[in-house]
Enzyme design. Structure first.
Site, PDB file in Angstrom:
ATOM      1  N   CYS A  16      14.588   0.051  69.615  1.00  0.00           N
ATOM      2  CA  CYS A  16      15.100   1.245  68.940  1.00  0.00           C
ATOM      3  C   CYS A  16      13.984   1.772  68.040  1.00  0.00           C
ATOM      4  CB  CYS A  16      16.302   0.852  68.090  1.00  0.00           C
ATOM      5  SG  CYS A  16      15.846  -0.385  66.852  1.00  0.00           S
ATOM      6  N   HIS A  45      14.583  -9.742  64.963  1.00  0.00           N
ATOM      7  CA  HIS A  45      15.113 -11.018  65.440  1.00  0.00           C
ATOM      8  C   HIS A  45      14.775 -11.245  66.915  1.00  0.00           C
ATOM      9  CE1 HIS A  45      18.211 -10.873  61.952  1.00  0.00           C
ATOM     10  NE2 HIS A  45      17.097 -11.486  61.604  1.00  0.00           N
ATOM     11  N   HIS A  78      15.481  -5.543  58.611  1.00  0.00           N
ATOM     12  CA  HIS A  78      16.882  -5.748  58.214  1.00  0.00           C
ATOM     13  C   HIS A  78      17.149  -5.407  56.752  1.00  0.00           C
ATOM     14  CE1 HIS A  78      15.467  -8.501  61.377  1.00  0.00           C
ATOM     15  NE2 HIS A  78      16.470  -7.962  62.014  1.00  0.00           N
ATOM     16  N   GLU A 130      20.684  -8.567  56.901  1.00  0.00           N
ATOM     17  CA  GLU A 130      21.058  -7.191  56.540  1.00  0.00           C
ATOM     18  C   GLU A 130      22.223  -7.204  55.540  1.00  0.00           C
ATOM     19  OE1 GLU A 130      21.815  -4.414  59.793  1.00  0.00           O
ATOM     20  OE2 GLU A 130      23.015  -3.210  58.419  1.00  0.00           O
ATOM     21  N   CYS A 198      24.549   1.877  63.964  1.00  0.00           N
ATOM     22  CA  CYS A 198      23.510   2.872  64.245  1.00  0.00           C
ATOM     23  C   CYS A 198      23.588   3.391  65.681  1.00  0.00           C
ATOM     24  CB  CYS A 198      22.140   2.266  63.957  1.00  0.00           C
ATOM     25  SG  CYS A 198      21.632   1.078  65.201  1.00  0.00           S
ATOM     26  N   SER A 227      21.849 -10.095  66.228  1.00  0.00           N
ATOM     27  CA  SER A 227      23.260  -9.700  66.202  1.00  0.00           C
ATOM     28  C   SER A 227      23.555  -8.690  67.300  1.00  0.00           C
ATOM     29  CB  SER A 227      23.585  -9.113  64.826  1.00  0.00           C
ATOM     30  OG  SER A 227      24.807  -8.431  64.842  1.00  0.00           O
ATOM     31  N   SER A 271      15.761  -5.367  69.717  1.00  0.00           N
ATOM     32  CA  SER A 271      14.527  -6.021  69.254  1.00  0.00           C
ATOM     33  C   SER A 271      13.719  -6.610  70.404  1.00  0.00           C
ATOM     34  CB  SER A 271      14.890  -7.120  68.242  1.00  0.00           C
ATOM     35  OG  SER A 271      15.960  -7.909  68.734  1.00  0.00           O
TER      36      SER A 271
HETATM   37  O1  0CJ Z   1      19.516  -4.723  61.385  1.00  0.00           O
HETATM   38  C1  0CJ Z   1      18.649  -4.136  61.962  1.00  0.00           C
HETATM   39  C2  0CJ Z   1      17.794  -3.281  61.197  1.00  0.00           C
HETATM   40  C3  0CJ Z   1      18.477  -4.267  63.447  1.00  0.00           C
HETATM   41  C4  0CJ Z   1      17.109  -4.641  63.888  1.00  0.00           C
HETATM   42  C5  0CJ Z   1      16.987  -4.805  65.376  1.00  0.00           C
HETATM   43  O2  0CJ Z   1      17.613  -5.849  65.922  1.00  0.00           O
HETATM   44  P1  0CJ Z   1      17.468  -7.390  65.529  1.00  0.00           P
HETATM   45  O3  0CJ Z   1      17.756  -8.176  66.733  1.00  0.00           O
HETATM   46  O4  0CJ Z   1      16.152  -7.640  64.863  1.00  0.00           O
HETATM   47  O5  0CJ Z   1      18.541  -7.559  64.407  1.00  0.00           O
HETATM   48  P2  0CJ Z   1      20.114  -7.794  64.387  1.00  0.00           P
HETATM   49  O6  0CJ Z   1      20.307  -9.274  64.244  1.00  0.00           O
HETATM   50  O7  0CJ Z   1      20.553  -7.093  63.141  1.00  0.00           O
HETATM   51  O8  0CJ Z   1      20.711  -7.232  65.605  1.00  0.00           O
HETATM   52 FE1  F3S Z   2      17.320  -0.398  65.179  1.00  0.00          FE
HETATM   53 FE2  F3S Z   2      17.602   0.522  62.792  1.00  0.00          FE
HETATM   54 FE3  F3S Z   2      19.640   0.356  64.399  1.00  0.00          FE
HETATM   55  S1  F3S Z   2      16.330  -1.164  63.400  1.00  0.00           S
HETATM   56  S2  F3S Z   2      19.226  -1.413  65.681  1.00  0.00           S
HETATM   57  S3  F3S Z   2      17.882   1.687  64.639  1.00  0.00           S
HETATM   58  S4  F3S Z   2      19.657   0.016  62.216  1.00  0.00           S
END
Ligand code: 0CJ
Ligand code: F3S
Length: 319
Positions: A16, A45, A78, A130, A198, A227, A271
């Site tokens: 993203c 992550h 995060h 987060e 998001c 997550s 991610s």
């Molecule tokens: O919380 C975020 C800013 C999402 C970052 C992208 O995904 P990831 O896998 O690093 O994190 P989540 O565990 O929050 O999905």
């Molecule tokens: Fe990515 Fe930001 Fe959403 S890091 S998963 S666009 S909150």
């Protein structure tokens, strides 16, 4: 190869805008300042992303006490609580904040609601970075709600003065279930000004739903602690996939999962570098499946500017 075998890869999937920005932030910081560059927590992550940046000279730490005084530290996508910013200033650290702007938006909403004296019901997972960062904006105003079934036991000071917010990477459907239970219990419940889950989380869930209904198996690429990736497995199963598994890479695919499977869906979390998805598609081809067909739900064009503190140094270096 049986003619009825097929592989459908979902789009949007993978990186993203916030992840892209966070990973590029660490890469540019390494180029500009030279290694080591410290990063508080995993920048995103994903095991592969972290290992790759480590090989280039990034040092990932759990706490700021592990960062030598005067060094540069990047905050992960995060987000961090104000207490972490304060600690960094106290230790004389140079900070680059790679918090996703869509997480910062939730922090701002938390501060605003708290400033109005509201009790904030934050829907999210305990222990997730987060949630720790957002809760830290107004700890005395925030109560965590993890799942719909937790609503019954909730107690708030003034049931007429409550608002809700959420983590950005939750299941859209489960969150709406939680919100509707909250609204039943607290009819005056105040909504966030805009979606906290998001665009990337929403799009990846909608896209996997499209391919899951006809899939014997959905493979989700993503790390265990991601997550949004873990949610994609749940969404795929709820949408009708006969089976769904998360893998970090093709090497984790168990041949037994493919027994009798004709239709395979593939996607990845926000991610996840796309080469890992390509690795899964290659793996499937090696086992007799045809080349994948992409099913795209929507286009994504969002791009975030790099953190201002890094942009300033990049500009100075190029002058
Ligand atoms: O919380 C975020 C800013 C999402 C970052 C992208 O995904 P990831 O896998 O690093 O994190 P989540 O565990 O929050 O999905
Ligand atoms: Fe990515 Fe930001 Fe959403 S890091 S998963 S666009 S909150």
């Amino acid at each position: 190869m049986s003619d009825s075998k097929r592989v459908v890869v979902a789009a949007p999937r993978g990186y993203c805008a916030g992840v892209d920005r966070a990973v590029i932030t660490v890469e540019r910081a390494l180029d500009l300042y030279g290694p080591p560059v410290y990063v508080r927590k995993q920048i995103v992550h994903n095991r592969h992303v972290v290992e790759d940046l480590e090989a280039r000279g990034a040092i990932f730490v759990e706490e700021l006490t592990e960062v030598p005084e005067g060094a540069t530290v990047v905050f992960s996508a995060h987000g961090v609580s104000p207490a972490v910013h304060a600690e960094a200033a106290e230790r004389g650290l140079k900070t680059i904040d790679a918090t996703c702007p869509l997480v910062t938006k939730v922090h701002n909403e938390a501060r605003r609601f708290a400033g109005q004296g509201l009790q904030i019901l934050l829907i999210g997972h305990a222990g997730h970075e987060e949630v720790e960062g957002t809760s830290g904006e107004a700890p005395e105003h925030i109560t965590l709600v993890e799942h719909p079934q937790d609503v019954d036991a909730l107690e708030v000071g003034d049931p007429g003065r409550v608002a809700w917010l959420s983590q950005t990477t939750l299941s859209v459907d489960e969150t709406w279930e939680t919100v509707s239970k909250l609204r039943e219990k607290y009819p005056d419940l105040i909504d966030p000004p805009s979606d906290d889950i998001c665009y990337a989380t929403q799009n990846r869930q909608s896209a996997v739903k499209q391919i899951a209904a006809t899939a014997d198996l959905v493979i989700v690429v993503g790390s265990r602690n991601s997550s949004n990736s873990v949610r994609l497995v749940e969404v795929a199963l709820e949408a009708g996939a006969k089976a769904s598994y998360r893998v970090d890479n093709a090497g984790e695919i168990d041949d037994a999962w493919l027994e009798g499977v004709e239709s395979v869906g593939v996607t990845s979390g926000a991610s996840v570098p796309d080469e890992l998805v390509q690795g899964v598609l290659d793996h499937l081809q090696q086992r007799g499946y045809p080349a994948a067909v992409e099913e795209r739900l929507t286009e994504e064009n969002l791009v975030f500017a790099l953190p201002p503190e890094l942009r300033k140094d990049l500009k100075r270096a190029s002058a």
